[in-house]
Design a protein around this motif. Structure first.
Motif, PDB file in Angstrom:
ATOM      1  N   TYR A  63       0.819  -1.215   0.000  1.00  0.00           N
ATOM      2  CA  TYR A  63       0.000   0.000   0.000  1.00  0.00           C
ATOM      3  C   TYR A  63       0.852   1.264   0.000  1.00  0.00           C
ATOM      4  O   TYR A  63       0.455   2.289  -0.567  1.00  0.00           O
ATOM      5  CB  TYR A  63      -0.942  -0.004   1.202  1.00  0.00           C
ATOM      6  CG  TYR A  63      -2.120  -0.930   1.025  1.00  0.00           C
ATOM      7  CD1 TYR A  63      -3.082  -0.650   0.062  1.00  0.00           C
ATOM      8  CD2 TYR A  63      -2.262  -2.083   1.782  1.00  0.00           C
ATOM      9  CE1 TYR A  63      -4.168  -1.492  -0.121  1.00  0.00           C
ATOM     10  CE2 TYR A  63      -3.343  -2.934   1.602  1.00  0.00           C
ATOM     11  CZ  TYR A  63      -4.288  -2.633   0.644  1.00  0.00           C
ATOM     12  OH  TYR A  63      -5.362  -3.469   0.448  1.00  0.00           O
ATOM     13  N   ALA A  64       2.008   1.214   0.603  1.00  0.00           N
ATOM     14  CA  ALA A  64       2.868   2.400   0.643  1.00  0.00           C
ATOM     15  C   ALA A  64       3.288   2.841  -0.760  1.00  0.00           C
ATOM     16  O   ALA A  64       3.576   4.025  -0.993  1.00  0.00           O
ATOM     17  CB  ALA A  64       4.095   2.131   1.504  1.00  0.00           C
ATOM     18  N   GLY A 103     -15.707   4.015   8.537  1.00  0.00           N
ATOM     19  CA  GLY A 103     -16.732   4.504   7.627  1.00  0.00           C
ATOM     20  C   GLY A 103     -17.042   3.470   6.562  1.00  0.00           C
ATOM     21  O   GLY A 103     -16.741   2.282   6.716  1.00  0.00           O
ATOM     22  N   SER A 104     -17.632   3.935   5.471  1.00  0.00           N
ATOM     23  CA  SER A 104     -18.083   3.030   4.410  1.00  0.00           C
ATOM     24  C   SER A 104     -17.228   3.178   3.159  1.00  0.00           C
ATOM     25  O   SER A 104     -16.756   4.272   2.836  1.00  0.00           O
ATOM     26  CB  SER A 104     -19.549   3.302   4.060  1.00  0.00           C
ATOM     27  OG  SER A 104     -20.390   2.967   5.146  1.00  0.00           O
ATOM     28  N   VAL A 105     -17.063   2.064   2.449  1.00  0.00           N
ATOM     29  CA  VAL A 105     -16.377   2.030   1.162  1.00  0.00           C
ATOM     30  C   VAL A 105     -17.411   1.639   0.119  1.00  0.00           C
ATOM     31  O   VAL A 105     -18.041   0.584   0.207  1.00  0.00           O
ATOM     32  CB  VAL A 105     -15.221   1.010   1.169  1.00  0.00           C
ATOM     33  CG1 VAL A 105     -14.580   0.921  -0.212  1.00  0.00           C
ATOM     34  CG2 VAL A 105     -14.180   1.393   2.215  1.00  0.00           C
ATOM     35  N   GLU A 106     -17.614   2.501  -0.874  1.00  0.00           N
ATOM     36  CA  GLU A 106     -18.629   2.255  -1.893  1.00  0.00           C
ATOM     37  C   GLU A 106     -18.208   1.118  -2.814  1.00  0.00           C
ATOM     38  O   GLU A 106     -17.059   1.062  -3.281  1.00  0.00           O
ATOM     39  CB  GLU A 106     -18.863   3.521  -2.721  1.00  0.00           C
ATOM     40  CG  GLU A 106     -19.915   3.372  -3.808  1.00  0.00           C
ATOM     41  CD  GLU A 106     -20.051   4.610  -4.666  1.00  0.00           C
ATOM     42  OE1 GLU A 106     -20.810   4.563  -5.657  1.00  0.00           O
ATOM     43  OE2 GLU A 106     -19.396   5.624  -4.349  1.00  0.00           O
ATOM     44  N   VAL A 107     -19.132   0.208  -3.070  1.00  0.00           N
ATOM     45  CA  VAL A 107     -18.903  -0.859  -4.038  1.00  0.00           C
ATOM     46  C   VAL A 107     -19.099  -0.283  -5.445  1.00  0.00           C
ATOM     47  O   VAL A 107     -20.037   0.471  -5.705  1.00  0.00           O
ATOM     48  CB  VAL A 107     -19.861  -2.040  -3.800  1.00  0.00           C
ATOM     49  CG1 VAL A 107     -19.794  -3.044  -4.948  1.00  0.00           C
ATOM     50  CG2 VAL A 107     -19.526  -2.732  -2.484  1.00  0.00           C
ATOM     51  N   ASP A 108     -18.218  -0.634  -6.348  1.00  0.00           N
ATOM     52  CA  ASP A 108     -18.262  -0.144  -7.724  1.00  0.00           C
ATOM     53  C   ASP A 108     -19.359  -0.893  -8.482  1.00  0.00           C
ATOM     54  O   ASP A 108     -19.135  -1.967  -9.041  1.00  0.00           O
ATOM     55  CB  ASP A 108     -16.896  -0.355  -8.380  1.00  0.00           C
ATOM     56  CG  ASP A 108     -16.775   0.332  -9.720  1.00  0.00           C
ATOM     57  OD1 ASP A 108     -17.814   0.671 -10.314  1.00  0.00           O
ATOM     58  OD2 ASP A 108     -15.635   0.519 -10.187  1.00  0.00           O
ATOM     59  N   PRO A 139      -9.467  -0.931   5.582  1.00  0.00           N
ATOM     60  CA  PRO A 139      -8.914   0.180   6.368  1.00  0.00           C
ATOM     61  C   PRO A 139      -7.660   0.801   5.756  1.00  0.00           C
ATOM     62  O   PRO A 139      -7.428   2.007   5.906  1.00  0.00           O
ATOM     63  CB  PRO A 139      -8.611  -0.475   7.723  1.00  0.00           C
ATOM     64  CG  PRO A 139      -9.591  -1.595   7.816  1.00  0.00           C
ATOM     65  CD  PRO A 139      -9.682  -2.131   6.424  1.00  0.00           C
ATOM     66  N   PHE A 140      -6.850   0.012   5.064  1.00  0.00           N
ATOM     67  CA  PHE A 140      -5.675   0.584   4.398  1.00  0.00           C
ATOM     68  C   PHE A 140      -6.110   1.541   3.292  1.00  0.00           C
ATOM     69  O   PHE A 140      -5.539   2.632   3.136  1.00  0.00           O
ATOM     70  CB  PHE A 140      -4.793  -0.532   3.825  1.00  0.00           C
ATOM     71  CG  PHE A 140      -3.985  -1.253   4.851  1.00  0.00           C
ATOM     72  CD1 PHE A 140      -2.769  -0.750   5.275  1.00  0.00           C
ATOM     73  CD2 PHE A 140      -4.436  -2.440   5.405  1.00  0.00           C
ATOM     74  CE1 PHE A 140      -2.014  -1.405   6.227  1.00  0.00           C
ATOM     75  CE2 PHE A 140      -3.693  -3.113   6.363  1.00  0.00           C
ATOM     76  CZ  PHE A 140      -2.477  -2.593   6.775  1.00  0.00           C
ATOM     77  N   ILE A 141      -7.099   1.143   2.510  1.00  0.00           N
ATOM     78  CA  ILE A 141      -7.603   2.015   1.453  1.00  0.00           C
ATOM     79  C   ILE A 141      -8.198   3.282   2.057  1.00  0.00           C
ATOM     80  O   ILE A 141      -7.958   4.397   1.575  1.00  0.00           O
ATOM     81  CB  ILE A 141      -8.643   1.248   0.607  1.00  0.00           C
ATOM     82  CG1 ILE A 141      -7.972   0.071  -0.105  1.00  0.00           C
ATOM     83  CG2 ILE A 141      -9.319   2.177  -0.392  1.00  0.00           C
ATOM     84  CD1 ILE A 141      -8.944  -0.881  -0.780  1.00  0.00           C
ATOM     85  N   GLN A 142      -8.964   3.127   3.135  1.00  0.00           N
ATOM     86  CA  GLN A 142      -9.595   4.293   3.756  1.00  0.00           C
ATOM     87  C   GLN A 142      -8.570   5.275   4.317  1.00  0.00           C
ATOM     88  O   GLN A 142      -8.741   6.493   4.202  1.00  0.00           O
ATOM     89  CB  GLN A 142     -10.547   3.824   4.860  1.00  0.00           C
ATOM     90  CG  GLN A 142     -11.789   3.120   4.328  1.00  0.00           C
ATOM     91  CD  GLN A 142     -12.615   2.489   5.431  1.00  0.00           C
ATOM     92  OE1 GLN A 142     -12.126   1.653   6.185  1.00  0.00           O
ATOM     93  NE2 GLN A 142     -13.862   2.889   5.529  1.00  0.00           N
ATOM     94  N   ARG A 143      -7.517   4.779   4.913  1.00  0.00           N
ATOM     95  CA  ARG A 143      -6.515   5.684   5.479  1.00  0.00           C
ATOM     96  C   ARG A 143      -5.655   6.320   4.383  1.00  0.00           C
ATOM     97  O   ARG A 143      -5.292   7.493   4.478  1.00  0.00           O
ATOM     98  CB  ARG A 143      -5.625   4.940   6.479  1.00  0.00           C
ATOM     99  CG  ARG A 143      -6.329   4.571   7.761  1.00  0.00           C
ATOM    100  CD  ARG A 143      -7.000   5.777   8.409  1.00  0.00           C
ATOM    101  NE  ARG A 143      -6.037   6.823   8.765  1.00  0.00           N
ATOM    102  CZ  ARG A 143      -6.370   8.078   9.048  1.00  0.00           C
ATOM    103  NH1 ARG A 143      -7.632   8.471   8.974  1.00  0.00           N
ATOM    104  NH2 ARG A 143      -5.442   8.958   9.393  1.00  0.00           N
ATOM    105  N   LEU A 144      -5.325   5.583   3.338  1.00  0.00           N
ATOM    106  CA  LEU A 144      -4.547   6.170   2.257  1.00  0.00           C
ATOM    107  C   LEU A 144      -5.287   7.334   1.616  1.00  0.00           C
ATOM    108  O   LEU A 144      -4.700   8.374   1.310  1.00  0.00           O
ATOM    109  CB  LEU A 144      -4.226   5.118   1.190  1.00  0.00           C
ATOM    110  CG  LEU A 144      -3.003   4.241   1.421  1.00  0.00           C
ATOM    111  CD1 LEU A 144      -2.935   3.157   0.362  1.00  0.00           C
ATOM    112  CD2 LEU A 144      -1.717   5.057   1.404  1.00  0.00           C
ATOM    113  N   TRP A 145      -6.588   7.173   1.398  1.00  0.00           N
ATOM    114  CA  TRP A 145      -7.378   8.207   0.720  1.00  0.00           C
ATOM    115  C   TRP A 145      -8.135   9.085   1.709  1.00  0.00           C
ATOM    116  O   TRP A 145      -9.076   9.780   1.310  1.00  0.00           O
ATOM    117  CB  TRP A 145      -8.339   7.557  -0.262  1.00  0.00           C
ATOM    118  CG  TRP A 145      -7.730   7.287  -1.610  1.00  0.00           C
ATOM    119  CD1 TRP A 145      -7.706   8.127  -2.681  1.00  0.00           C
ATOM    120  CD2 TRP A 145      -7.069   6.091  -2.053  1.00  0.00           C
ATOM    121  NE1 TRP A 145      -7.081   7.546  -3.751  1.00  0.00           N
ATOM    122  CE2 TRP A 145      -6.672   6.292  -3.390  1.00  0.00           C
ATOM    123  CE3 TRP A 145      -6.767   4.873  -1.444  1.00  0.00           C
ATOM    124  CZ2 TRP A 145      -6.009   5.322  -4.134  1.00  0.00           C
ATOM    125  CZ3 TRP A 145      -6.104   3.902  -2.175  1.00  0.00           C
ATOM    126  CH2 TRP A 145      -5.727   4.131  -3.499  1.00  0.00           C
TER     127      TRP A 145
END
Length: 469
Positions: A63-64, A103-108, A139-145
């Motif tokens: 992720y980095a 929070g929530s991550v939207e499904v494509d 959570p990695f995606i949420q924190r990166l963005w």
């Protein structure tokens, strides 16, 4: 519907503040391996999916790598194996979002609809309900963005299906440099430390050689990983190993823990950098084109003359659009989709046509002309956009990047329209963008048929404000 978090407090911290701290710390401590090309994001990441205390640091190694590319990556497809329910084929989540304590991550949904017609794809929310291999990555995606527009995510669970079929699915949603493919897999399970290490190092060597044929004793996510490797071989991807460890090196580092370890590795796979789409025009050339368009506008409307610039260097064939606006509102826009004359001639002709021949507006008057803003867009050559269905076509479009040409034969008549990339600012949703593009062509917004053809292009845009700056 939203899928609630199933593993919060078990595979990762259940408290939002603690979870954010843990993920940020893992990302900060990650060792970033140099990419083959500095400006090229990874196309595929292969990352582990155990509890964060076991494999979070190894996942963070991948992720980095994304930090310099957060604005570019707008779509993420995650594929992982089923651990808790038998699935025949590949399971769509059947929900609108996945929730975590952050929070929530939207499904494509467009991506989901783009692959739903494949015969081995099913919608199975119950398979996703308790599965950990996808959730631990969110959570990695949420924190990166964090604080930015989140990419759309398609979580897919891979069950009993051939790697070749999964490779077909990947080929359909491979996308461009705005799309990241994430393969979620651990390596060997529950062997003594040294035995596991030897097994895993052999598996890593096979991945580095793009060797398909991995089995589920080597990697629980062998099927999606083999599919990604098949695509990597076909497309000539370059693979880098980012790291390896097992649970005996992390939270299981005790004599008892080292008797039954799980292996973790991270890999990044890169496409070869595509040739630059730039057409070679610099700011000076752009300023000349804008001045030429202004000259043509004033000449066509008999307004106060504006001198024409020297344009000898702009004599190569080119395609352009000239856009006229009044206080931000469209006042005229005419252009060419194919290069059929010298670029300077094309800009001059289109400026005059935008002033006098746009059927949507009355001709521009001499009094109006000096008050209008002039914009020149120089187009790349259009490229056909292959697609399997309408959702697949919409999913592939890159907002603010792609200009789109729509064409269709219907009831013996030809329909055709285009939107420049600038139109995405008013219509950022691909569904609405396409609906209005069909309306512009003269068809209903919901029209679709096998006769539809799409092409995409990019533009270099020049304005008088740019020249002033």
């Amino acid at each position: 519907m939203a899928r609630p978090p199933a593993l919060a407090g078990r595979f990762y911290a259940g408290d939002a503040a603690q979870l954010a701290h843990d993920v940020d710390a893992a990302l900060a401590q990650a060792t970033v391996v140099q990419a083959p090309a500095a400006d090229t994001p990874p196309k595929v990441l292969v990352l582990p999916h155990a509890g964060h205390v076991y494999s979070g640091g190894m996942a963070a190694q991948g992720y980095a790598l994304l930090r310099p590319h957060l604005q570019r990556i707008r779509k993420i497809v995650i594929l992982g194996p089923t651990h808790r329910m038998s699935v025949q084929g590949v399971a769509l989540p059947g929900v609108g979002s996945f929730a975590t304590p952050l929070g929530s991550v939207e499904v494509d949904s467009l991506a989901a609809h783009a692959v739903a017609d494949l015969p081995f794809v099913v919608s199975l929310p119950q398979a996703h309900a308790q599965e950990h291999c996808l959730e631990v990555h969110l959570p990695f995606i949420q924190r990166l963005w964090a604080g930015q527009d989140m990419p759309r995510v398609l979580p897919l669970l891979v069950g009993a299906v051939s790697p070749e079929d999964v490779a077909r699915l990947l080929a359909r949603i491979w996308g461009g440099d705005d799309t990241l493919i994430l393969i979620s897999t651990d390596l060997s399970h529950f062997h003594p430390y040294e035995q596991a290490r030897q097994m895993d190092l052999a598996t890593c060597a096979q991945v580095l050689a793009l060797g398909v044929g991995l089995n589920h004793q080597q990697a629980c996510g062998a099927t999606p990983l083999n599919a990604a490797l098949l695509q990597a071989r076909t497309r000539g991807l370059q693979v880098q190993q980012l790291g390896y460890c097992n649970s005996g090196d992390t939270a299981g580092n005790t004599p008892e823990g080292r008797q039954r370890v799980v292996g973790y590795a991270s890999f990044a796979l890169y496409e070869h950098a595509a040739p630059s789409a730039a057409n070679g025009l610099d700011a000076q050339a752009g300023a000349q084109l804008v001045q030429l368009a202004r000259h043509g506008l004033h000449r066509a409307t008999a307004a106060e003359p504006v001198p024409a610039p020297e344009v000898v260097a702009l004599s190569a064939p080119g395609a352009s659009f000239v856009t006229l606006t009044q206080a931000g509102q469209l006042r005229g826009c005419i252009g060419s989709l194919q290069a059929h004359r010298a670029l300077h001639d094309d800009v001059l002709a289109n400026a005059q046509a935008a002033a006098l021949q746009d059927p949507r507006f009355a001709p521009v008057t001499a009094q109006e002309a000096p008050t209008l803003a002039v914009e020149v867009s120089v187009l790349t050559a259009p490229e056909p956009l292959p697609f399997a269905n309408e959702s697949h076509a919409l999913w592939q479009l890159q907002p603010h990047v792609h200009g789109v040409i729509f064409s269709c034969e219907h009831q013996g008549r030809a329909y055709r329209s285009t939107f420049l990339p600038q139109v995405w600012a008013q219509l950022p949703d691909p569904r609405k963008f396409m609906a209005q593009l069909k309306r512009k062509a003269g068809l209903p917004a919901d029209h679709w048929s096998d006769a539809v053809r799409l092409s995409v292009y990019r533009v270099q845009k020049f304005t008088e404000a740019d020249h002033a700056a």
